[in-house]
Write a protein that holds these residues in place. Structure first.
Motif, PDB file in Angstrom:
ATOM      1  N   TYR A 213      -7.444   1.602  13.460  1.00 25.82           N
ATOM      2  CA  TYR A 213      -6.717   0.341  13.672  1.00 25.82           C
ATOM      3  C   TYR A 213      -5.870  -0.004  12.447  1.00 25.82           C
ATOM      4  N   VAL A 214      -6.479   0.101  11.276  1.00 26.73           N
ATOM      5  CA  VAL A 214      -5.750  -0.230  10.048  1.00 26.73           C
ATOM      6  C   VAL A 214      -4.549   0.684   9.873  1.00 26.73           C
ATOM      7  N   MET A 215      -4.718   1.976  10.088  1.00 22.17           N
ATOM      8  CA  MET A 215      -3.624   2.912   9.865  1.00 22.17           C
ATOM      9  C   MET A 215      -2.543   2.790  10.934  1.00 22.17           C
ATOM     10  N   ARG A 216      -2.924   2.289  12.096  1.00 22.85           N
ATOM     11  CA  ARG A 216      -1.933   2.059  13.158  1.00 22.85           C
ATOM     12  C   ARG A 216      -1.148   0.768  12.908  1.00 22.85           C
ATOM     13  N   LEU A 223      -6.124   1.632   0.823  1.00 21.99           N
ATOM     14  CA  LEU A 223      -7.563   1.766   1.040  1.00 21.99           C
ATOM     15  C   LEU A 223      -7.860   2.585   2.295  1.00 21.99           C
ATOM     16  N   GLN A 224      -6.983   2.482   3.282  1.00 20.67           N
ATOM     17  CA  GLN A 224      -7.075   3.218   4.554  1.00 20.67           C
ATOM     18  C   GLN A 224      -8.335   2.867   5.355  1.00 20.67           C
ATOM     19  N   ARG A 225      -8.780   1.660   5.175  1.00 23.21           N
ATOM     20  CA  ARG A 225      -9.874   1.094   5.967  1.00 23.21           C
ATOM     21  C   ARG A 225      -9.794  -0.417   5.828  1.00 23.21           C
ATOM     22  N   PRO A 226     -10.447  -1.143   6.698  1.00 29.26           N
ATOM     23  CA  PRO A 226     -10.466  -2.593   6.499  1.00 29.26           C
ATOM     24  C   PRO A 226     -11.377  -2.956   5.335  1.00 29.26           C
ATOM     25  N   THR A 227     -11.080  -4.050   4.681  1.00 28.95           N
ATOM     26  CA  THR A 227     -12.015  -4.580   3.709  1.00 28.95           C
ATOM     27  C   THR A 227     -13.196  -5.201   4.455  1.00 28.95           C
ATOM     28  N   THR A 228     -14.282  -5.397   3.771  1.00 30.15           N
ATOM     29  CA  THR A 228     -15.418  -6.100   4.350  1.00 30.15           C
ATOM     30  C   THR A 228     -15.320  -7.576   3.997  1.00 30.15           C
ATOM     31  N   THR A 229     -16.035  -8.392   4.745  1.00 29.67           N
ATOM     32  CA  THR A 229     -16.033  -9.827   4.438  1.00 29.67           C
ATOM     33  C   THR A 229     -16.630 -10.071   3.052  1.00 29.67           C
ATOM     34  N   VAL A 254      -6.573  -9.185  -1.799  1.00 30.05           N
ATOM     35  CA  VAL A 254      -7.723  -8.341  -1.462  1.00 30.05           C
ATOM     36  C   VAL A 254      -7.326  -7.639  -0.171  1.00 30.05           C
ATOM     37  N   ASP A 255      -6.209  -6.942  -0.236  1.00 36.47           N
ATOM     38  CA  ASP A 255      -5.549  -6.430   0.976  1.00 36.47           C
ATOM     39  C   ASP A 255      -5.626  -4.922   1.124  1.00 36.47           C
ATOM     40  N   GLY A 256      -6.376  -4.277   0.229  1.00 34.88           N
ATOM     41  CA  GLY A 256      -6.465  -2.824   0.304  1.00 34.88           C
ATOM     42  C   GLY A 256      -5.154  -2.118  -0.006  1.00 34.88           C
ATOM     43  N   GLY A 257      -4.248  -2.817  -0.690  1.00 35.09           N
ATOM     44  CA  GLY A 257      -2.969  -2.223  -1.043  1.00 35.09           C
ATOM     45  C   GLY A 257      -1.933  -2.232   0.074  1.00 35.09           C
ATOM     46  N   VAL A 258      -2.139  -3.059   1.086  1.00 30.72           N
ATOM     47  CA  VAL A 258      -1.213  -3.102   2.226  1.00 30.72           C
ATOM     48  C   VAL A 258       0.174  -3.576   1.802  1.00 30.72           C
ATOM     49  N   ILE A 259       0.220  -4.608   0.956  1.00 33.09           N
ATOM     50  CA  ILE A 259       1.517  -5.152   0.518  1.00 33.09           C
ATOM     51  C   ILE A 259       2.167  -4.145  -0.427  1.00 33.09           C
ATOM     52  N   ASP A 260       3.304  -3.623  -0.054  1.00 35.29           N
ATOM     53  CA  ASP A 260       3.948  -2.557  -0.809  1.00 35.29           C
ATOM     54  C   ASP A 260       4.927  -3.136  -1.823  1.00 35.29           C
TER      55      ASP A 260
END
Length: 262
Positions: A213-216, A223-229, A254-260
């Protein structure tokens, strides 16, 4: 680093599940006296019991819909003095821009923005008098990456960054810090529910479905996965602590590096 919040009172809005509940738990485990909030007595009682079992601490609560001005007033009359305010309450939902009427925009505005405005306005004066306080807004990486499928949601999360920065400047020199935390895709109750079709149809584990889901949806994720709560909560607990006294007016990811961006 040992974070101790003994003697501090914290309110976490929208805290009966997901990120909010994890934040409440993290603050309580660090010694804070926590007040949780939800719209139904049943959800609040269930979350209170869960927190008590996890932390061994008694938990106070407020049942109310904080998208309503009158319920914000009731909350601040019930608990007029706090040290930490976590404005976590928020709603989301996909809806095409052309099918999003004024009523939906107003609902998102009142819930995601005005709840934080009202509570911050009512609760920061006591923090200023004490010379110490923490106000934390839970925004989202969607504040930068506005989702085309829910523009109304992204707009409210961007507004929280402006609100947080402006309030931090307004409270300059008072000892009260104001920051925004930006989670990325997070493995909360909502995401788990959303993934059930993929799990059942394709025989995936929850972990694989979540990673796919995250990669889509957010292919820029490092991070290539969701963060945990809990990962989100850990950052909030730090920002609420004395150790974060030098951080204010910031947007903390705390976005796993999503924001480029650099």
């Amino acid at each position: 680093m040992k974070i101790e919040l003994n003697g501090k009172r914290a309110i976490v809005t929208g805290s009966t599940k997901g990120i909010g509940l994890a934040i409440a738990k993290g603050l309580a485990l660090s010694g804070a006296d926590v007040i949780i909030n939800g719209r139904s007595r049943e959800s609040v009682e269930h979350a209170s019991e869960e927190l008590k079992k996890a932390t061994g601490k008694a938990v106070q609560s407020f049942v109310g819909d904080l998208s309503l001005a009158q319920d914000c007033t009731k909350l601040t009359e019930t608990f007029p003095s706090v040290d930490i305010l976590v404005n976590n309450l928020g709603i989301f939902g996909e809806r095409d821009f052309y099918d999003t009427g004024d009523d939906v925009w107003e609902q998102f505005f009142e819930t995601n923005i005005m709840s934080g405005v009202r509570l911050s306005r009512n609760l920061t004066p006591s923090m200023i008098k004490k010379g110490w306080g923490r106000v934390i807004f839970i925004s989202s990486e969607s504040a930068f990456n506005i989702p085309s499928e829910m523009i109304h949601y992204g707009v409210t999360k961007t507004a929280l960054l402006a609100l947080s920065r402006g309030l931090a400047k307004r409270l300059a020199g008072t000892g009260v810090t104001v920051n925004a935390v930006l989670p990325g895709p997070t493995l909360s109750d909502g995401m788990i529910e959303q993934l059930q079709d993929d799990i059942k149809k394709n025989g995936k584990t929850l972990d694989q479905a979540a990673r796919d889901y995250v990669m889509r949806m957010r292919p820029s994720s490092i991070l290539q996965r969701p963060t945990t709560t809990d990962e989100v909560a850990n950052m909030v607990v730090y920002i609420a602590s004395q150790q974060a006294s030098g951080t204010t007016g910031a947007s903390i990811r705390v976005d796993g590096g999503v924001i480029d961006s650099i």
